[in-house]
Design a protein around this motif. Structure first.
Motif, mmCIF file in Angstrom:
data_model
loop_
_atom_site.group_PDB
_atom_site.id
_atom_site.type_symbol
_atom_site.label_atom_id
_atom_site.label_comp_id
_atom_site.label_asym_id
_atom_site.label_seq_id
_atom_site.Cartn_x
_atom_site.Cartn_y
_atom_site.Cartn_z
ATOM 1 N N PHE A 197 0.996 -0.989 0.396
ATOM 2 C CA PHE A 197 0.076 -0.427 -0.036
ATOM 3 C C PHE A 197 0.688 1.332 -0.258
ATOM 4 C CE2 PHE A 197 0.772 -1.253 4.517
ATOM 5 C CZ PHE A 197 1.397 -0.517 4.697
ATOM 6 N N MET A 198 0.366 2.352 -0.575
ATOM 7 C CA MET A 198 1.239 3.163 -0.498
ATOM 8 C C MET A 198 1.611 3.852 1.231
ATOM 9 S SD MET A 198 1.256 3.810 -3.612
ATOM 10 C CE MET A 198 1.871 5.516 -4.126
ATOM 11 N N ASP A 199 2.742 4.844 0.975
ATOM 12 C CA ASP A 199 3.100 5.907 2.432
ATOM 13 C C ASP A 199 2.041 6.431 2.247
ATOM 14 O OD1 ASP A 199 4.468 6.933 4.437
ATOM 15 O OD2 ASP A 199 5.914 5.312 4.606
ATOM 16 N N ILE A 200 2.080 7.147 3.454
ATOM 17 C CA ILE A 200 0.519 8.475 3.493
ATOM 18 C C ILE A 200 2.133 9.517 3.818
ATOM 19 C CG2 ILE A 200 -1.427 7.674 3.802
ATOM 20 C CD1 ILE A 200 -0.884 8.456 6.906
ATOM 21 N N ASN A 201 3.419 8.848 3.978
ATOM 22 C CA ASN A 201 3.529 10.140 4.299
ATOM 23 C C ASN A 201 5.342 9.759 3.555
ATOM 24 O OD1 ASN A 201 2.885 11.499 6.915
ATOM 25 N ND2 ASN A 201 3.427 9.564 8.043
ATOM 26 N N PRO A 202 4.839 9.699 1.988
ATOM 27 C CA PRO A 202 5.537 9.166 1.121
ATOM 28 C C PRO A 202 6.931 10.543 0.930
ATOM 29 C CG PRO A 202 4.574 11.037 0.077
ATOM 30 C CD PRO A 202 4.070 10.470 1.353
ATOM 31 N N ALA A 203 8.645 9.680 0.724
ATOM 32 C CA ALA A 203 9.243 10.080 0.843
ATOM 33 C C ALA A 203 9.547 10.822 -0.872
ATOM 34 C CB ALA A 203 10.607 9.260 1.071
ATOM 35 N N THR A 204 9.016 10.476 -1.793
ATOM 36 C CA THR A 204 9.049 10.170 -3.423
ATOM 37 C C THR A 204 7.764 10.569 -3.931
ATOM 38 O OG1 THR A 204 10.337 8.672 -4.204
ATOM 39 C CG2 THR A 204 11.328 10.112 -3.501
ATOM 40 N N ARG A 205 7.679 10.069 -4.937
ATOM 41 C CA ARG A 205 5.828 9.602 -5.787
ATOM 42 C C ARG A 205 6.465 8.670 -5.888
ATOM 43 N NH1 ARG A 205 4.454 9.658 -11.776
ATOM 44 N NH2 ARG A 205 2.363 9.388 -11.620
ATOM 45 N N GLY A 206 5.399 7.711 -5.231
ATOM 46 C CA GLY A 206 4.889 6.296 -5.426
ATOM 47 C C GLY A 206 6.062 5.307 -4.378
ATOM 48 N N ARG A 255 9.082 -6.543 -6.872
ATOM 49 C CA ARG A 255 7.886 -6.836 -8.569
ATOM 50 C C ARG A 255 7.434 -4.904 -8.525
ATOM 51 N NH1 ARG A 255 2.224 -9.488 -8.345
ATOM 52 N NH2 ARG A 255 1.567 -9.045 -10.005
ATOM 53 N N LEU A 256 6.807 -4.500 -6.806
ATOM 54 C CA LEU A 256 6.695 -3.295 -7.162
ATOM 55 C C LEU A 256 8.029 -2.626 -7.392
ATOM 56 C CD1 LEU A 256 4.828 -1.447 -5.990
ATOM 57 C CD2 LEU A 256 5.734 -1.063 -3.962
ATOM 58 N N ALA A 257 9.555 -2.765 -7.161
ATOM 59 C CA ALA A 257 10.275 -1.494 -8.027
ATOM 60 C C ALA A 257 10.233 -1.647 -9.524
ATOM 61 C CB ALA A 257 11.446 -2.590 -7.399
ATOM 62 N N LYS A 258 9.911 -3.482 -9.349
ATOM 63 C CA LYS A 258 9.672 -3.376 -11.386
ATOM 64 C C LYS A 258 8.784 -2.437 -12.151
ATOM 65 C CE LYS A 258 12.396 -7.780 -12.269
ATOM 66 N NZ LYS A 258 11.976 -9.234 -12.205
ATOM 67 N N ALA A 292 10.685 5.972 -12.567
ATOM 68 C CA ALA A 292 12.047 6.093 -11.265
ATOM 69 C C ALA A 292 13.087 5.736 -12.095
ATOM 70 C CB ALA A 292 11.339 4.907 -10.451
ATOM 71 N N ASP A 293 14.162 6.291 -11.745
ATOM 72 C CA ASP A 293 15.347 6.451 -12.376
ATOM 73 C C ASP A 293 16.363 5.248 -11.555
ATOM 74 O OD1 ASP A 293 15.239 8.302 -14.312
ATOM 75 O OD2 ASP A 293 15.632 9.575 -12.517
ATOM 76 N N GLY A 294 15.844 5.598 -10.268
ATOM 77 C CA GLY A 294 16.227 4.122 -9.617
ATOM 78 C C GLY A 294 16.164 3.686 -8.230
ATOM 79 N N ILE A 295 16.157 2.703 -7.464
ATOM 80 C CA ILE A 295 14.850 2.142 -6.019
ATOM 81 C C ILE A 295 16.012 2.665 -4.626
ATOM 82 C CG2 ILE A 295 13.313 0.960 -5.336
ATOM 83 C CD1 ILE A 295 12.053 1.944 -8.032
ATOM 84 N N ASN A 296 15.189 2.665 -3.178
ATOM 85 C CA ASN A 296 15.354 1.930 -2.709
ATOM 86 C C ASN A 296 14.521 1.070 -1.668
ATOM 87 O OD1 ASN A 296 16.599 5.239 -2.207
ATOM 88 N ND2 ASN A 296 18.128 3.776 -1.957
ATOM 89 N N LEU A 297 15.500 0.473 -1.321
ATOM 90 C CA LEU A 297 14.269 -1.010 -0.574
ATOM 91 C C LEU A 297 14.857 -0.434 1.057
ATOM 92 C CD1 LEU A 297 14.557 -4.176 -2.726
ATOM 93 C CD2 LEU A 297 12.514 -2.251 -2.296
ATOM 94 N N ILE A 298 13.824 -0.203 1.825
ATOM 95 C CA ILE A 298 14.767 -0.210 3.278
ATOM 96 C C ILE A 298 13.513 -0.232 4.292
ATOM 97 C CG2 ILE A 298 15.055 1.953 4.781
ATOM 98 C CD1 ILE A 298 15.415 3.411 2.211
ATOM 99 N N ASN A 299 14.286 -0.987 4.809
ATOM 100 C CA ASN A 299 14.095 -1.946 6.227
ATOM 101 C C ASN A 299 14.123 -1.468 8.061
ATOM 102 O OD1 ASN A 299 14.254 -4.206 8.746
ATOM 103 N ND2 ASN A 299 12.183 -3.574 7.591
ATOM 104 N N TYR A 343 14.599 9.720 -8.485
ATOM 105 C CA TYR A 343 14.581 10.001 -9.653
ATOM 106 C C TYR A 343 15.244 11.277 -9.533
ATOM 107 C CZ TYR A 343 9.817 8.371 -8.948
ATOM 108 O OH TYR A 343 8.855 8.067 -8.965
ATOM 109 N N ALA A 344 15.951 11.686 -10.684
ATOM 110 C CA ALA A 344 17.601 11.980 -10.647
ATOM 111 C C ALA A 344 17.082 13.171 -10.557
ATOM 112 C CB ALA A 344 18.410 11.581 -12.592
ATOM 113 N N GLY A 345 17.662 14.199 -9.542
ATOM 114 C CA GLY A 345 18.003 14.683 -9.217
ATOM 115 C C GLY A 345 16.897 15.313 -7.925
#
Length: 141
Positions: free
Chosen positions: A32-41, A71-74, A82-89, A110-112
């Motif tokens: 599910f979507m984070d309601i305090n997002p660090a970036t879009r998505g 799967r979600l990262a793809k 997205a230009d890259g993905i962070n997976l964080i725990n 995203y770049a920048g």
């Protein structure tokens, strides 16, 4: 470890007791979507079975969360550009864990973009979160 914790925010989301923008779900995980997002998505993947953190999660649930995160990262890369993905725990309060139900952050980059980790969570625009969640869900085949 119990199947659910009646006081756990994420258990309530998994049970449908608290609304969330769900992108995907299967027999072991809910995304599910984070309601305090660090970036879009920015989204979260959680196991359906309550586990406090990385040290308590069942190995099969951990594998399922990792696979759902991949799967979600793809999907985020292909759908949102997205230009890259962070997976964080985060495991433990001193590692920035604030909700004590194991979860994996999938954060498109995203770049920048100005995000520096750790980000300081702040409320996001709920309409934008819902629209991005719908866009991801549509492409989550």
């Amino acid at each position: 470890m119990s199947a659910t914790d009646p006081d756990c925010l994420f258990c309530k989301i998994v049970a449908g007791e608290i609304p969330a923008t769900v992108v995907a779900s299967d027999e072991r995980t809910v995304t599910f979507m984070d309601i305090n997002p660090a970036t879009r998505g920015h989204a979260l993947v959680v196991p359906r079975t309550h586990a406090r953190d990385l040290l308590e999660i069942d190995p099969d649930d951990l594998a399922a969360v990792a696979q759902a995160g991949q799967r979600l990262a793809k999907v985020a890369k292909d759908t949102l550009g997205a230009d890259g993905i962070n997976l964080i725990n985060s495991c433990g309060a001193d590692a920035w864990q604030t909700v004590f139900h194991f979860h994996l952050h999938v954060i498109p980059r995203y770049a920048g973009d100005p995000l520096k980790l750790p980000w300081v969570p702040g409320p996001g625009d709920m309409d934008k979160i819902a629209a991005t969640g719908a866009e991801l869900k549509e492409h989550y085949a």
